[in-house]
Design a protein around this motif. Structure first.
Motif, PDB file in Angstrom:
ATOM      1  N   GLY A  53       0.811  -1.216   0.000  1.00  0.00           N
ATOM      2  CA  GLY A  53       0.000   0.000   0.000  1.00  0.00           C
ATOM      3  C   GLY A  53       0.844   1.266   0.000  1.00  0.00           C
ATOM      4  O   GLY A  53       0.555   2.204   0.740  1.00  0.00           O
ATOM      5  N   PHE A  54       1.872   1.321  -0.820  1.00  0.00           N
ATOM      6  CA  PHE A  54       2.750   2.484  -0.879  1.00  0.00           C
ATOM      7  C   PHE A  54       2.274   3.451  -1.955  1.00  0.00           C
ATOM      8  O   PHE A  54       1.779   3.038  -2.999  1.00  0.00           O
ATOM      9  CB  PHE A  54       4.186   2.061  -1.190  1.00  0.00           C
ATOM     10  CG  PHE A  54       4.789   1.188  -0.129  1.00  0.00           C
ATOM     11  CD1 PHE A  54       5.272   1.736   1.044  1.00  0.00           C
ATOM     12  CD2 PHE A  54       4.865  -0.187  -0.301  1.00  0.00           C
ATOM     13  CE1 PHE A  54       5.828   0.932   2.023  1.00  0.00           C
ATOM     14  CE2 PHE A  54       5.415  -0.998   0.662  1.00  0.00           C
ATOM     15  CZ  PHE A  54       5.892  -0.438   1.828  1.00  0.00           C
ATOM     16  N   GLU A  55       2.434   4.753  -1.698  1.00  0.00           N
ATOM     17  CA  GLU A  55       2.055   5.791  -2.647  1.00  0.00           C
ATOM     18  C   GLU A  55       3.076   6.913  -2.592  1.00  0.00           C
ATOM     19  O   GLU A  55       3.790   7.072  -1.617  1.00  0.00           O
ATOM     20  CB  GLU A  55       0.682   6.370  -2.309  1.00  0.00           C
ATOM     21  CG  GLU A  55      -0.460   5.382  -2.415  1.00  0.00           C
ATOM     22  CD  GLU A  55      -1.771   6.012  -2.050  1.00  0.00           C
ATOM     23  OE1 GLU A  55      -1.912   7.239  -2.193  1.00  0.00           O
ATOM     24  OE2 GLU A  55      -2.660   5.271  -1.607  1.00  0.00           O
ATOM     25  N   ILE A  56       3.092   7.728  -3.641  1.00  0.00           N
ATOM     26  CA  ILE A  56       3.964   8.898  -3.687  1.00  0.00           C
ATOM     27  C   ILE A  56       3.125  10.139  -3.420  1.00  0.00           C
ATOM     28  O   ILE A  56       2.031  10.289  -3.961  1.00  0.00           O
ATOM     29  CB  ILE A  56       4.651   9.008  -5.058  1.00  0.00           C
ATOM     30  CG1 ILE A  56       5.638   7.854  -5.239  1.00  0.00           C
ATOM     31  CG2 ILE A  56       5.358  10.349  -5.203  1.00  0.00           C
ATOM     32  CD1 ILE A  56       6.313   7.821  -6.582  1.00  0.00           C
ATOM     33  N   MET A  57       3.629  11.022  -2.566  1.00  0.00           N
ATOM     34  CA  MET A  57       2.963  12.288  -2.254  1.00  0.00           C
ATOM     35  C   MET A  57       3.973  13.415  -2.378  1.00  0.00           C
ATOM     36  O   MET A  57       5.150  13.228  -2.114  1.00  0.00           O
ATOM     37  CB  MET A  57       2.441  12.303  -0.819  1.00  0.00           C
ATOM     38  CG  MET A  57       1.249  11.514  -0.559  1.00  0.00           C
ATOM     39  SD  MET A  57       0.744  11.855   1.130  1.00  0.00           S
ATOM     40  CE  MET A  57      -0.710  10.877   1.193  1.00  0.00           C
TER      41      MET A  57
END
Length: 70
Positions: A53-57
């Protein structure tokens, strides 16, 4: 040629990689100075931890945070 103000804001651009815990919470895993490094690390994490569940912000600079009370 960049002015000091424009150069200062370019240097403060921070991309962070976060792991989402629930919809309203996230934990910062790493911070990067550019998007390409963040994409490369995200690709590595998704290969090693498929259900992570990794994302870039993008993290706004401090003066923007102060203006919007973030």
């Amino acid at each position: 040629m960049l002015t000091n103000y424009a150069f200062h804001h370019l240097c403060l651009l921070v991309v962070k990689l976060v792991k989402t815990v629930v919809i309203t919470q996230s934990h910062t895993v790493a911070r990067f100075a550019n998007r390409q490094d963040a994409d490369d690390h995200l690709r590595f994490l998704r290969r090693t931890i498929p259900n992570g569940g990794f994302e870039i912000m993008f993290e706004p600079p401090d003066d923007v945070k102060k203006d919007f009370n973030i």
